[in-house]
Design an enzyme around this catalytic site. Structure first.
Site, PDB file in Angstrom:
ATOM      1  N   TYR A 142       0.498  -1.260   0.222  1.00  0.00           N
ATOM      2  CA  TYR A 142      -0.348   0.068   0.171  1.00  0.00           C
ATOM      3  C   TYR A 142       0.650   0.739  -0.020  1.00  0.00           C
ATOM      4  O   TYR A 142       0.133   2.065  -0.422  1.00  0.00           O
ATOM      5  CB  TYR A 142      -1.150  -0.087   1.654  1.00  0.00           C
ATOM      6  CG  TYR A 142      -1.828  -1.053   1.327  1.00  0.00           C
ATOM      7  CD1 TYR A 142      -2.603  -1.470   0.305  1.00  0.00           C
ATOM      8  CD2 TYR A 142      -2.651  -1.573   2.362  1.00  0.00           C
ATOM      9  CE1 TYR A 142      -3.223  -2.615   0.429  1.00  0.00           C
ATOM     10  CE2 TYR A 142      -3.898  -2.207   2.597  1.00  0.00           C
ATOM     11  CZ  TYR A 142      -3.774  -2.981   1.520  1.00  0.00           C
ATOM     12  OH  TYR A 142      -4.887  -3.760   1.309  1.00  0.00           O
ATOM     13  N   LYS A 198       3.797 -14.971   1.874  1.00  0.00           N
ATOM     14  CA  LYS A 198       3.755 -16.217  -0.271  1.00  0.00           C
ATOM     15  C   LYS A 198       5.402 -16.920   0.004  1.00  0.00           C
ATOM     16  O   LYS A 198       6.210 -15.985  -1.422  1.00  0.00           O
ATOM     17  CB  LYS A 198       3.064 -15.547  -0.739  1.00  0.00           C
ATOM     18  CG  LYS A 198       1.464 -15.333  -0.410  1.00  0.00           C
ATOM     19  CD  LYS A 198       0.514 -16.614  -0.716  1.00  0.00           C
ATOM     20  CE  LYS A 198       0.648 -16.700  -2.292  1.00  0.00           C
ATOM     21  NZ  LYS A 198       0.012 -18.033  -2.949  1.00  0.00           N
ATOM     22  N   ASP A 231      -2.897 -18.011   1.384  1.00  0.00           N
ATOM     23  CA  ASP A 231      -3.118 -18.510   1.074  1.00  0.00           C
ATOM     24  C   ASP A 231      -3.999 -19.356   1.940  1.00  0.00           C
ATOM     25  O   ASP A 231      -5.255 -19.847   2.461  1.00  0.00           O
ATOM     26  CB  ASP A 231      -3.453 -19.012  -0.823  1.00  0.00           C
ATOM     27  CG  ASP A 231      -1.987 -19.705  -0.579  1.00  0.00           C
ATOM     28  OD1 ASP A 231      -1.115 -19.602  -0.145  1.00  0.00           O
ATOM     29  OD2 ASP A 231      -2.044 -19.966  -1.538  1.00  0.00           O
ATOM     30  N   ASP A 255      -5.160  -7.361   6.380  1.00  0.00           N
ATOM     31  CA  ASP A 255      -6.078  -6.667   5.588  1.00  0.00           C
ATOM     32  C   ASP A 255      -7.159  -7.194   5.421  1.00  0.00           C
ATOM     33  O   ASP A 255      -7.924  -7.199   5.424  1.00  0.00           O
ATOM     34  CB  ASP A 255      -5.980  -5.107   4.333  1.00  0.00           C
ATOM     35  CG  ASP A 255      -6.748  -4.692   4.260  1.00  0.00           C
ATOM     36  OD1 ASP A 255      -7.991  -4.261   5.246  1.00  0.00           O
ATOM     37  OD2 ASP A 255      -6.278  -4.034   3.288  1.00  0.00           O
ATOM     38  N   ASP A 259     -10.518  -8.965   7.975  1.00  0.00           N
ATOM     39  CA  ASP A 259     -11.974  -8.727   7.465  1.00  0.00           C
ATOM     40  C   ASP A 259     -12.525 -10.373   7.907  1.00  0.00           C
ATOM     41  O   ASP A 259     -13.993 -10.325   8.137  1.00  0.00           O
ATOM     42  CB  ASP A 259     -12.331  -8.230   6.958  1.00  0.00           C
ATOM     43  CG  ASP A 259     -11.918  -7.059   7.027  1.00  0.00           C
ATOM     44  OD1 ASP A 259     -11.498  -6.349   7.549  1.00  0.00           O
ATOM     45  OD2 ASP A 259     -12.654  -5.726   6.106  1.00  0.00           O
TER      46      ASP A 259
END
Ligand code: NAD
Length: 373
Positions: A142, A198, A231, A255, A259
């Site tokens: 970001y 990852k 993942d 992020d 959630d």
């Protein structure tokens, strides 16, 4: 004892309503537990824009830098939707996070037994769930450079002719400091950290894994550390979420994963958060606590808002800013007791119906449960 300094920023919409209930809880601890809070209050978001033409004044920023903890309600609302980007209510929030350098975002996902049926998962999968996601908040994709949308001039095969670029970039120092935060938190909980990245497809993921392992081996060998690809982490969070204690991950994966974890527990009105920075001279980290929900303009001013997310954010302040773990436990138990007694704000009403309590009544019931314990 010296007073604990706290800056309260109720903000917009339901922010002031839910914060009024936290005030009752603070008063209770002052009267009944001999704690002293030095509480000041100020404006942030749309209300600050109305008063000063900016969502956060320099004076408020200075106060936030000086206190042990900031407790924020919520910012925003339709009245501010068309403002210039530079003075939008959310800019106030971002400025606080940036200038206080709050690099570790803590999102607990805790499932109160009385609300287990609110989860999108089966009761037996989520009952008793208590995990903490630590998300790196100030770096990663970001913020990384280069970024932007450019013409892809020399590529005749690119229909549309443009390219969008963001850069995932982490320094070892950025990884180490958030890893330390996660290990410290794990020591106050069940002593287990699972780091997610990852590393199979991203160099920044390889670095992440190596640095987290380094911090573990050199500074926190007593904490159990595991690594997981993000993942797979997403899959495990909905398959068997109770296997985790503390999860530490980067800004982007955090992020998304936080959630997803939030929805395991039911209503938005129940979710607290904390953002922590480096320890100040007194050993306490720079800190801001806030409910995950927004200003809920659809119910603002109606006494319908659930104050529990904000009250649990204050419980996090007790635990992480002032090391008052017993007081935090007592407050969380009071919330649990009230829910077990069937007391519900409108957002927590199940299909069986019933009469919801108001924001203020929920606060009163939690304070009464503190007294009764
Ligand atoms: P929201 O979280 O404000 O509301 C989403 C839904 O959840 C609404 O139906 C609302 O009534 C309900 N809800 C939220 N909190 C609740 C509570 N405590 N009790 C009962 N019900 C609750 O999100 P939104 O509607 O997308 O955004 C509204 C405004 O809030 C926007 O201006 C947005 O930019 C802002 N916002 C601010 C923050 C923040 O301050 N951290 C976070 C998200 C959104």
């Amino acid at each position: 004892m010296t007073a604990y300094s706290l800056l309260i920023l109720p903000g917009d919409g339901i922010g002031p309503e839910v914060m009024a209930e936290v005030r009752k809880v603070i008063d209770w601890f002052q009267t009944n537990r001999g704690m002293q809070f030095d509480v000041s209050e100020d404006l942030v978001g749309g209300c600050a824009y109305n008063a000063h033409g900016t969502p956060l004044t320099d004076a408020t920023m200075k106060k936030a830098q000086a206190v042990d903890a900031v407790l924020l309600g919520a910012v925003g609302g339709p009245a501010y939707d068309n403002l210039d980007f530079s003075v939008k209510p959310e800019r106030g929030l971002l400025r606080l996070r940036k200038e206080m350098d709050l690099f570790a975002n803590l999102r607990p996902a805790q499932c109160f037994d009385a609300l287990a049926d609110f989860s999108s998962l089966k009761r037996e999968v989520v009952a008793g769930l208590d995990i903490l996601i630590v998300r790196e908040l100030t770096s990663g994709v970001y913020f990384g450079e280069p970024r932007g949308i450019h013409a892809d001039d020399n590529n005749p095969d690119n229909e549309g002719g443009r390219v969008g670029i963001n850069t995932q970039r982490y320094t070892s120092g950025e990884i180490r400091r958030v890893a330390r935060a996660a290990f410290e938190l794990a020591r106050k909980r069940n002593n287990r950290v699972c780091s997610m990245e990852k590393a199979n497809v991203m160099e920044s993921g390889i670095l992440w894994r190596e640095e987290v392992q380094w911090v573990h081996d050199n500074e926190y060998p007593d904490v159990e550390l595991t690594h997981m690809y993000a993942d797979n982490g997403a899959m495990q969070l909905v398959r068997r979420p109770r296997q985790f204690d503390v999860i530490v991950t980067d800004n982007l994966f955090g992020d998304i994963l936080s959630d997803a974890a939030a929805m395991l527990t039911g209503s938005l009105g129940m979710l607290p958060s904390a953002s922590l920075g480096a320890p100040a001279a007194n050993g306490r980290p720079k800190a801001m606590y806030e409910p995950v929900h927004g200003s809920a303009p659809d119910i603002a001013g109606q006494g319908k808002a659930n104050p529990i997310a904000c009250i649990l954010s204050f419980a996090m302040a007790l635990r992480y800013s002032w090391d008052e773990g017993q007081a935090a436990d007592a407050l969380e138990r009071a919330v649990e007791k009230v829910l077990a007694d069937g007391v519900r704000t409108a957002d927590l009403m199940g299909p069986e119906g019933g009469t919801p309590v108001s924001t203020s009544e929920m606060g009163d019931r939690i304070v009464a449960a503190l007294s009764a314990a």
